[in-house]
Design an enzyme around this catalytic site. Structure first.
Site, short mmCIF file in Angstrom:
data_model
loop_
_atom_site.label_atom_id
_atom_site.label_comp_id
_atom_site.label_asym_id
_atom_site.label_seq_id
_atom_site.Cartn_x
_atom_site.Cartn_y
_atom_site.Cartn_z
N ASP A 93 0.86 -1.19 0.00
CA ASP A 93 0.00 0.00 0.00
C ASP A 93 0.90 1.24 0.00
OD1 ASP A 93 0.95 0.26 2.56
OD2 ASP A 93 -0.96 -0.16 3.55
N SER A 94 0.29 2.41 -0.05
CA SER A 94 1.08 3.63 -0.21
C SER A 94 1.62 4.16 1.10
CB SER A 94 0.21 4.71 -0.84
OG SER A 94 -0.79 5.11 0.08
N GLY A 96 -0.30 5.90 3.02
CA GLY A 96 -1.20 7.02 3.32
C GLY A 96 -2.20 6.70 4.41
N ASP A 147 -2.55 8.38 -1.71
CA ASP A 147 -3.87 9.01 -1.73
C ASP A 147 -4.17 9.60 -0.36
OD1 ASP A 147 -4.12 6.55 -0.42
OD2 ASP A 147 -6.25 6.42 -0.87
N GLN A 190 -11.16 7.96 -4.87
CA GLN A 190 -11.73 8.47 -3.62
C GLN A 190 -13.03 9.20 -3.94
OE1 GLN A 190 -10.93 7.84 -0.54
NE2 GLN A 190 -8.88 6.95 -0.68
N GLY A 217 -11.17 4.42 0.57
CA GLY A 217 -12.08 5.21 1.41
C GLY A 217 -13.37 4.51 1.79
N ASP A 267 -8.23 -7.17 0.35
CA ASP A 267 -7.35 -7.42 1.49
C ASP A 267 -8.12 -7.02 2.73
OD1 ASP A 267 -6.87 -4.36 1.10
OD2 ASP A 267 -6.01 -4.84 3.04
N CYS A 305 -14.32 -28.67 6.80
CA CYS A 305 -13.15 -27.92 6.34
C CYS A 305 -11.93 -28.85 6.25
CB CYS A 305 -12.87 -26.77 7.29
SG CYS A 305 -11.39 -25.84 6.86
N CYS A 307 -8.83 -28.01 6.02
CA CYS A 307 -7.58 -27.32 6.36
C CYS A 307 -6.80 -28.10 7.42
CB CYS A 307 -7.87 -25.89 6.83
SG CYS A 307 -8.12 -25.72 8.60
N CYS A 310 -8.37 -28.09 11.00
CA CYS A 310 -9.60 -28.88 11.20
C CYS A 310 -9.35 -30.38 11.06
CB CYS A 310 -10.68 -28.42 10.23
SG CYS A 310 -11.22 -26.74 10.58
N HIS A 336 -6.65 -21.60 9.73
CA HIS A 336 -8.01 -21.98 9.32
C HIS A 336 -8.74 -20.79 8.69
CE1 HIS A 336 -12.18 -23.31 9.44
NE2 HIS A 336 -12.43 -22.13 9.99
ZN LIG Z 1 -10.37 -25.45 8.85
#
Ligand SMILES: [Zn+2]
Length: 371
Positions: A93-94, A96, A147, A190, A217, A267, A305, A307, A310, A336
């Site tokens: 990121d910038s 800012g 920005d 923005q 924003g 993100d 799940c 993962c 789990c 997870h």
């Molecule tokens: Zn999981």
């Protein structure tokens, strides 16, 4: 590979898109979710764990890295990818937004922003030019233009002035950014909660010409309907052939809404921060592992799940780790949660490719209505 980023939209369903973005450090399937790696680390994760969770790109925070260990130091250590042993794409990121939220004694004028570090009080300046230089020293694949994040709520005059400053800085960033193969710079739209300002901002950035466009924003305290409206208004004005990134958003439900508006990149600190706070995203809602009801529960966090958390550990153990403040508790829950987010992105992407986006989005919304 030519200068800039390669991006192909592979399928469109309603406004939702599935694509492939290619950078100097590899490709990313979109829509994608970038775990936040603030200080050259996604907290509680190793790069190997991130890959296993399905992450293809991470986000680095310029503000944090320029203060510690310093952009020059990162450069000297071979760049951010090498330093953090993450050979895959990175977006920075910038700075800012963090200056806005963390730094002390912030002074802003047309040239840039002067601020005091929240770490040691030292004085720093970030201008559009130094922002591009700093991100270049870090060696990022995708740099963000500097920005000014408009506060919420903001009067139309304030939002307009802030948006105009962002536009001026965007032009200077574009001019200062040194293009190379697989690396690009994104402009940030923005305009607060005013559709006409968002339109003006998007048009101005499009005229300057960026490798991708971000919607900034948002997730600053506005309602869900305001967020959707601003995302929709902005997204519809951005070039079809360039990636679109909604910054700092959000909850699973927000992501579904935004993919429906044509957003490709996301993100948010939510999955990682929640993991460190003992909270896990599951198909039944957010589960708080601190709760005593898990004390002798031998079931996994989420039986559907696949993962590593789990498949390997029961709720009783996770509850114990969280209660005892063991590091492993934060690691397993973060793992997870990131898996959960990456899985959501895959489902949305496959739905676009399969032409079933509306139905899948409705089904997921019904399931995620609690988050
Ligand atoms: Zn999981």
């Amino acid at each position: 590979m030519t200068d800039g980023l390669e991006f192909n939209v592979l399928a469109v369903d309603c406004e939702a898109r599935a694509g492939r973005l290619v950078t100097a450090h590899g490709g990313i399937d979109t829509p994608c979710f970038m775990p936040v790696g603030t200080s050259a680390t996604v907290k509680a994760m190793t790069p190997e764990m991130l890959v296993k969770a399905g992450a293809q790109m991470v986000l680095g925070n310029t503000y944090h890295l320029m203060l510690r260990p310093g952009a020059e130091t990162v450069k000297q250590m071979g760049g951010l990818h090498r330093l953090m042993n993450w050979p895959h794409p990175i977006l920075t990121d910038s700075g800012g937004y963090q200056i806005h939220s963390l730094a002390r004694l912030r002074k802003l004028n047309e040239n840039g922003v002067t601020f005091k570090s929240h770490i040691d009080g030292s004085l720093h300046q970030l201008t559009p030019e130094s922002c591009m230089e700093t991100q270049s020293l870090l060696g990022t694949d995708i740099a963000m233009a500097l920005d000014e994040c408009t506060g919420y709520p903001a009067d139309v005059e304030v939002a307009e002035e802030s948006m105009n400053l962002t536009t001026k800085w965007a032009l200077r960033c574009r001019e200062a950014f040194v293009s190379s193969p697989g690396r690009g710079v994104f402009g940030i739209v923005q305009g607060g909660m005013y559709a006409h300002l968002r339109q003006e901002s998007a048009a101005a950035l499009k005229k300057i010409g960026f490798d991708g466009y971000a919607v900034g924003g948002l997730s600053v305290g506005e309602s869900r309907s305001e967020r959707v409206e601003m995302t929709q208004v902005t997204s519809s004005l951005l070039p079809m052939e360039k990636p679109r990134y909604l910054m700092g958003v959000g909850k699973p439900l927000d992501i579904i809404d935004a993919v429906e508006c044509g957003i490709d990149m996301f993100d948010c600190v939510l999955p990682t921060r929640s993991g460190r706070n003992g909270q896990a995203f599951t198909q039944w809602g957010v589960v708080n592992l601190r709760n005593a009801r898990h004390k002798t529960d031998q079931q996994p966090l989420d039986s559907h799940c696949p993962c590593p958390t789990c498949t390997g550990y029961c709720r009783a153990y996770l509850h114990h780790l969280v209660k005892a403040r063991e590091i492993l508790g934060a690691m397993l829950l973060t793992w997870h949660n990131l898996y959960y987010y990456q899985d959501l992105m895959k489902r949305l992407r496959n739905a676009v490719i399969g032409g079933t986006f509306a139905a899948v989005a409705d089904e997921l919304r019904a399931r995620f209505s609690w988050v």
